[in-house]
Design an enzyme around this catalytic site. Structure first.
Site, PDB file in Angstrom:
ATOM      1  N   TYR A  75       0.673  -1.184   0.133  1.00  0.00           N
ATOM      2  CA  TYR A  75       0.153  -0.441  -0.076  1.00  0.00           C
ATOM      3  C   TYR A  75       1.061   1.258  -0.650  1.00  0.00           C
ATOM      4  CZ  TYR A  75      -3.965   3.111   1.381  1.00  0.00           C
ATOM      5  OH  TYR A  75      -5.473   3.381   2.064  1.00  0.00           O
ATOM      6  N   ARG A 128      -6.126  10.379 -10.886  1.00  0.00           N
ATOM      7  CA  ARG A 128      -5.128  10.928  -9.866  1.00  0.00           C
ATOM      8  C   ARG A 128      -4.842   9.507  -8.666  1.00  0.00           C
ATOM      9  NH1 ARG A 128      -5.935   9.950  -5.104  1.00  0.00           N
ATOM     10  NH2 ARG A 128      -7.524  11.155  -4.152  1.00  0.00           N
ATOM     11  N   LYS A 146      -5.991  -1.423  -2.511  1.00  0.00           N
ATOM     12  CA  LYS A 146      -7.229  -1.383  -1.260  1.00  0.00           C
ATOM     13  C   LYS A 146      -7.166  -2.629  -1.065  1.00  0.00           C
ATOM     14  CE  LYS A 146      -6.871   3.212  -1.440  1.00  0.00           C
ATOM     15  NZ  LYS A 146      -7.459   4.130   0.077  1.00  0.00           N
ATOM     16  N   GLU A 214     -12.286   4.613  -6.316  1.00  0.00           N
ATOM     17  CA  GLU A 214     -10.986   5.422  -5.691  1.00  0.00           C
ATOM     18  C   GLU A 214     -10.462   6.004  -6.925  1.00  0.00           C
ATOM     19  OE1 GLU A 214     -10.114   4.209  -2.842  1.00  0.00           O
ATOM     20  OE2 GLU A 214      -8.911   5.300  -3.421  1.00  0.00           O
ATOM     21  N   ASP A 215      -9.646   6.874  -6.197  1.00  0.00           N
ATOM     22  CA  ASP A 215      -8.413   7.893  -7.205  1.00  0.00           C
ATOM     23  C   ASP A 215      -8.839   8.248  -8.547  1.00  0.00           C
ATOM     24  OD1 ASP A 215      -7.098   7.407  -4.498  1.00  0.00           O
ATOM     25  OD2 ASP A 215      -5.511   6.838  -5.622  1.00  0.00           O
ATOM     26  N   ASP A 253     -14.458   6.277  -1.853  1.00  0.00           N
ATOM     27  CA  ASP A 253     -13.005   6.457  -0.551  1.00  0.00           C
ATOM     28  C   ASP A 253     -12.677   7.540  -0.075  1.00  0.00           C
ATOM     29  OD1 ASP A 253     -11.759   4.619   1.476  1.00  0.00           O
ATOM     30  OD2 ASP A 253      -9.854   4.632  -0.176  1.00  0.00           O
ATOM     31  N   ASP A 254     -11.916   8.316  -0.915  1.00  0.00           N
ATOM     32  CA  ASP A 254     -11.397   9.588  -1.037  1.00  0.00           C
ATOM     33  C   ASP A 254     -12.158   9.950  -0.943  1.00  0.00           C
ATOM     34  OD1 ASP A 254      -8.721   9.022  -2.670  1.00  0.00           O
ATOM     35  OD2 ASP A 254     -10.454   8.260  -4.053  1.00  0.00           O
ATOM     36  N   ASN A 400      -0.679  11.217   0.007  1.00  0.00           N
ATOM     37  CA  ASN A 400       0.425  10.234  -0.300  1.00  0.00           C
ATOM     38  C   ASN A 400       1.584  10.929  -1.193  1.00  0.00           C
ATOM     39  OD1 ASN A 400      -0.511   9.616   2.706  1.00  0.00           O
ATOM     40  ND2 ASN A 400      -2.477   9.002   1.297  1.00  0.00           N
TER      41      ASN A 400
HETATM   42  N1  LIG Z   1      -4.682   9.759   4.114  1.00  0.00           N
HETATM   43  C1  LIG Z   1      -5.752   9.613   3.560  1.00  0.00           C
HETATM   44  O1  LIG Z   1      -6.308   8.829   3.832  1.00  0.00           O
HETATM   45  C2  LIG Z   1      -5.477   9.906   1.824  1.00  0.00           C
HETATM   46  C3  LIG Z   1      -5.242  11.031   1.399  1.00  0.00           C
HETATM   47  N2  LIG Z   1      -4.655  11.535   0.250  1.00  0.00           N
HETATM   48  C4  LIG Z   1      -4.220  12.224  -0.521  1.00  0.00           C
HETATM   49  O2  LIG Z   1      -4.391  13.629  -1.279  1.00  0.00           O
HETATM   50  C5  LIG Z   1      -4.324  13.954  -1.891  1.00  0.00           C
HETATM   51  C6  LIG Z   1      -5.097  15.014  -2.185  1.00  0.00           C
HETATM   52  O3  LIG Z   1      -6.244  13.908  -2.938  1.00  0.00           O
HETATM   53  P1  LIG Z   1      -7.517  15.095  -3.684  1.00  0.00           P
HETATM   54  O4  LIG Z   1      -8.330  15.896  -2.982  1.00  0.00           O
HETATM   55  O5  LIG Z   1      -8.202  14.006  -3.980  1.00  0.00           O
HETATM   56  O6  LIG Z   1      -7.193  15.950  -5.107  1.00  0.00           O
HETATM   57  P2  LIG Z   1      -6.810  16.651  -6.098  1.00  0.00           P
HETATM   58  O7  LIG Z   1      -6.382  16.593  -6.924  1.00  0.00           O
HETATM   59  O8  LIG Z   1      -8.543  16.596  -6.006  1.00  0.00           O
HETATM   60  O9  LIG Z   1      -6.715  18.529  -5.303  1.00  0.00           O
HETATM   61  C7  LIG Z   1      -5.688  18.321  -4.665  1.00  0.00           C
HETATM   62  C8  LIG Z   1      -6.002  20.200  -3.750  1.00  0.00           C
HETATM   63  O10 LIG Z   1      -5.019  20.922  -3.666  1.00  0.00           O
HETATM   64  C9  LIG Z   1      -4.648  21.533  -4.261  1.00  0.00           C
HETATM   65  N3  LIG Z   1      -2.663  22.231  -4.748  1.00  0.00           N
HETATM   66  C10 LIG Z   1      -2.545  21.542  -5.574  1.00  0.00           C
HETATM   67  N4  LIG Z   1      -1.693  22.663  -5.858  1.00  0.00           N
HETATM   68  C11 LIG Z   1      -1.509  23.407  -4.839  1.00  0.00           C
HETATM   69  C12 LIG Z   1      -0.103  23.734  -4.138  1.00  0.00           C
HETATM   70  N5  LIG Z   1       0.833  24.372  -4.588  1.00  0.00           N
HETATM   71  N6  LIG Z   1      -0.853  25.022  -3.187  1.00  0.00           N
HETATM   72  C13 LIG Z   1      -2.326  24.985  -2.692  1.00  0.00           C
HETATM   73  N7  LIG Z   1      -3.298  24.200  -3.003  1.00  0.00           N
HETATM   74  C14 LIG Z   1      -2.847  22.827  -4.189  1.00  0.00           C
HETATM   75  C15 LIG Z   1      -5.805  22.057  -5.620  1.00  0.00           C
HETATM   76  O11 LIG Z   1      -6.120  22.715  -5.655  1.00  0.00           O
HETATM   77  C16 LIG Z   1      -6.786  20.998  -5.236  1.00  0.00           C
HETATM   78  O12 LIG Z   1      -7.472  21.951  -4.614  1.00  0.00           O
HETATM   79  C17 LIG Z   1      -3.135  13.100  -2.605  1.00  0.00           C
HETATM   80  O13 LIG Z   1      -2.166  13.097  -2.291  1.00  0.00           O
HETATM   81  C18 LIG Z   1      -4.061  12.082  -2.322  1.00  0.00           C
HETATM   82  O14 LIG Z   1      -2.895  10.697  -1.968  1.00  0.00           O
HETATM   83  C19 LIG Z   1      -6.627  11.650  -0.775  1.00  0.00           C
HETATM   84  C20 LIG Z   1      -7.431  10.169   0.166  1.00  0.00           C
HETATM   85  C21 LIG Z   1      -7.146  10.154   1.389  1.00  0.00           C
HETATM   86  C1  LIG Z   2      -5.346   7.031   0.678  1.00  0.00           C
HETATM   87  C2  LIG Z   2      -5.941   7.392  -0.856  1.00  0.00           C
HETATM   88  O1  LIG Z   2      -6.755   7.023  -0.161  1.00  0.00           O
HETATM   89  C3  LIG Z   2      -5.028   8.368  -1.029  1.00  0.00           C
HETATM   90  O2  LIG Z   2      -4.010   8.366  -1.131  1.00  0.00           O
HETATM   91  O3  LIG Z   2      -5.656   8.332  -2.502  1.00  0.00           O
HETATM   92 MG   LIG Z   3      -6.849   7.370  -2.586  1.00  0.00          MG
END
Ligand SMILES: NC(=O)C1=CN([C@@H]2O[C@H](COP(=O)(O)OP(=O)(O)OC[C@H]3O[C@@H](n4cnc5c(N)ncnc54)[C@H](O)[C@@H]3O)[C@@H](O)[C@H]2O)C=CC1
Ligand SMILES: CC(=O)C(=O)O
Ligand SMILES: [Mg+2]
Length: 544
Positions: A75, A128, A146, A214-215, A253-254, A400
């Protein structure tokens, strides 16, 4: 190994070393030794993928018994590199590959899948992947990863799981120019009819299957969640006998899984912060860096926490400040905000800020949450500011994989002199500082989606509604044991199977309460009996 179990010993004589046929040599110990002999995370990933494909009971026993050590190789963070390198490291198929060129035939292709009783499918379009962007067909490894955790972390039977990649092209030029790239060599298409056909094909081929999206890139993530989540909605479905079918039986999930896991961590974090400061638990100002599917999903889940605790929705939303790549998200900053950002934008007429630093300085938040994909975005200055506002600042860099974390655990501890309440999306090792050892928290949806999915399967839920998601968060927040309660936000990972069963039981009961459960037996079942029943059904492999 299953074939050895099924065939007679006489048939197998000479076909393998006698100690393999008769048992007695521990295949899990051997697998662990082989895993440890691999030098790099990606080599370990490849080894584990092969083991899962050839000796699944051994693989899952190894994973279940060593989940803390092995999880990072199946993962995040390693799965990110595996998705990036997919076409180079590919050995054999391990998902259902549905390409845009197959449109019109998706149900027929799906019926080629060798297993029938599918209960849970994870699907990505690869657009994504973690914070790594559009990885095209390589995104299939996210679905595989997953589902590996569904089996290892919730005890769902491997043959009931189905990883699916929708290959709709890619906008990643590096992949398009890679001669080894295995996906469709064309620009990504966006086509709701293809998604409808896919959704209907799952419904008709595997009627008991829950779908986890997912993603997907943000816009698609919100759009398809809204389109498919409600059991009352109908879509056109030529593959269904009536030409139409009811939606439901899916979640994102996200948006929802991440919302649940971070709400759970937040509930435990505000208790710790409040114990240190004496300030009321609900007295919070929260800044988000990132307003995509995860950022808005988490923020909306936290809004629900405040509205369930006495605030109106407007009052609750006033506590939130979302920052994206253009700065503070406001109604009047001059761009056309998508609906998911409008839901939490600041009202017109307030201050406009371009940087996170300015927002943090102005808002003086109690909590800072990163879902931005920008590694290191929580600078020393920002973290030190957070430390100056509160006795125990809450800082969650959740992006991540590891190199995209908005800050490291070590820096956060150092810059707050150990006072930070911290959770990250990918794992960080414990840190020594000032003579003390600090244990990190991993705020990752892998603590919530296995339990949500298992609960839906047990309840035969026809939808995953807000009450069920909220209940999963409360169940996770409540699950700390005595050794965890005053220091950690989440249970330690080695307990994940019990935790997933507990979450599942509460999700299933919430499904009953809200009329989403089609399993009528659950209504009259005592909570303890339901939990025991779920645990008794968990896949618990004994390799030969
Ligand atoms: N810890 C966890 O369980 C999870 C972590 N994530 C992580 O969260 C991150 C984002 O995922 P999503 O929201 O789906 O992606 P996304 O692409 O939908 O959103 C990213 C956001 O960050 C903003 N952004 C990008 N560059 C930026 C900058 N330089 N300054 C300020 N804001 C900026 C964008 O405008 C957008 O609003 C990914 O790295 C993903 O791996 C996502 C889901 C679960
Ligand atoms: C953990 C997860 O779902 C993500 O980073 O997109
Ligand atoms: Mg995800």
């Amino acid at each position: 190994m299953a074939s050895i179990k099924q065939a007679t010993v006489a048939q197998l004589r000479g076909m393998a070393p006698a100690s393999v046929i008769h048992g007695g040599v521990d295949s899990v110990q051997r697998a662990l030794a082989q895993l440890n002999s691999k030098d790099t995370p990606i080599e370990k990933y490849i080894y584990l993928s092969q083991l899962r494909g050839t000796a699944k009971d051994t693989f899952y026993r190894l994973l279940i018994d060593n989940i803390i050590d092995i999880c990072p190789y199946v993962y995040t963070p390693t799965v990110g590199a595996a998705c990036q390198l997919y076409s180079t490291i590919y050995r054999k198929p391990d998902a259902l590959y549905l390409s845009y060129n197959d449109r019109g035939n998706l149900a027929e292709i799906m019926s080629n899948w060798p297993q029938h009783g599918i209960r849970i499918a994870v699907v990505s379009d690869g657009s994504r992947i973690l914070g790594l962007g559009d990885l095209g067909i390589g995104g299939c490894q996210i679905a595989v990863g997953k589902l590996t955790l569904y089996v290892g972390g919730a005890g769902i039977k491997p043959d009931s799981t189905l990883p699916i990649i929708l290959d709709m092209g890619t906008n990643n030029e590096t992949l398009l120019n890679d001669p080894l790239y295995l996906g469709l060599r064309m620009k990504r298409v966006y086509d709701d009819a293809f998604l409808d056909e896919f959704y209907a094909a799952v419904r008709t081929t595997f009627p008991d299957c829950l779908i986890q999206f997912e993603d997907f890139s943000s816009e698609s993530a919100f759009k398809y969640l809204d389109r498919y989540r409600h059991k009352e909605s109908l879509i056109q479905a030529p593959s269904a006998p009536s030409g139409q079918l009811h939606t439901g039986k899916c979640f994102n999930d996200d948006i929802q899984g991440t919302g649940a896991v971070i709400l759970a961590g937040f509930i435990n974090a505000v208790k710790l912060a409040s114990a240190a400061s004496g300030r009321p638990i609900l007295d919070q100002r929260i800044v988000f860096l990132g307003a995509g599917s995860a950022g808005v999903g988490v923020a909306m889940q936290l809004v629900e926490f405040f509205t369930r605790n006495g605030f109106t929705e407007e009052e609750a939303k006033q506590k939130f400040y979302l920052v994206d790549s253009k700065g503070l998200v406001t109604d009047d900053r001059g761009d056309n905000l998508p609906a998911h950002k409008r839901a939490l934008s600041r009202k017109a007429g307030g201050p406009q800020f371009k940087t996170l630093e300015e927002v943090v300085e102005h808002v003086r938040p109690s909590a800072l949450i990163g879902l931005s994909t920008v590694g290191g975005a929580f600078s020393e200055k920002i973290v030190r500011m957070m430390g100056s506002f509160k006795a125990r600042p809450i800082i969650f860099p959740l992006s991540n994989p590891s190199h995209l974390s908005e800050c490291t655990f070590e820096d956060a501890i150092k810059w707050t002199n150990g006072r930070v309440i911290f959770a990250s999306g990918s794992p960080f090792k414990a840190v020594e500082h000032g003579g003390s050892t600090y244990e990190s928290n991993q705020g990752n949806n892998f603590l919530s989606f296995p339990g949500i999915g298992l609960g839906c399967i047990v309840a035969k839920a026809n939808e995953v509604n807000d009450d069920m998601v909220y209940e999963s968060a409360l169940a996770l927040a409540d699950s700390l044991d005595d050794s965890e309660i005053n220091t950690l936000l989440y249970p330690r990972l080695h307990r994940i199977r019990d935790i997933s069963a507990t979450i599942a039981a509460r999700v299933a009961k919430a499904a009953v309460r809200t009329g989403a459960a089609e399993n009528s037996k659950l209504g009259g079942m005592a909570d303890t009996d339901l939990l025991a029943y779920i645990k008794s059904k968990q896949y618990d492999p004994t390799p030969c």
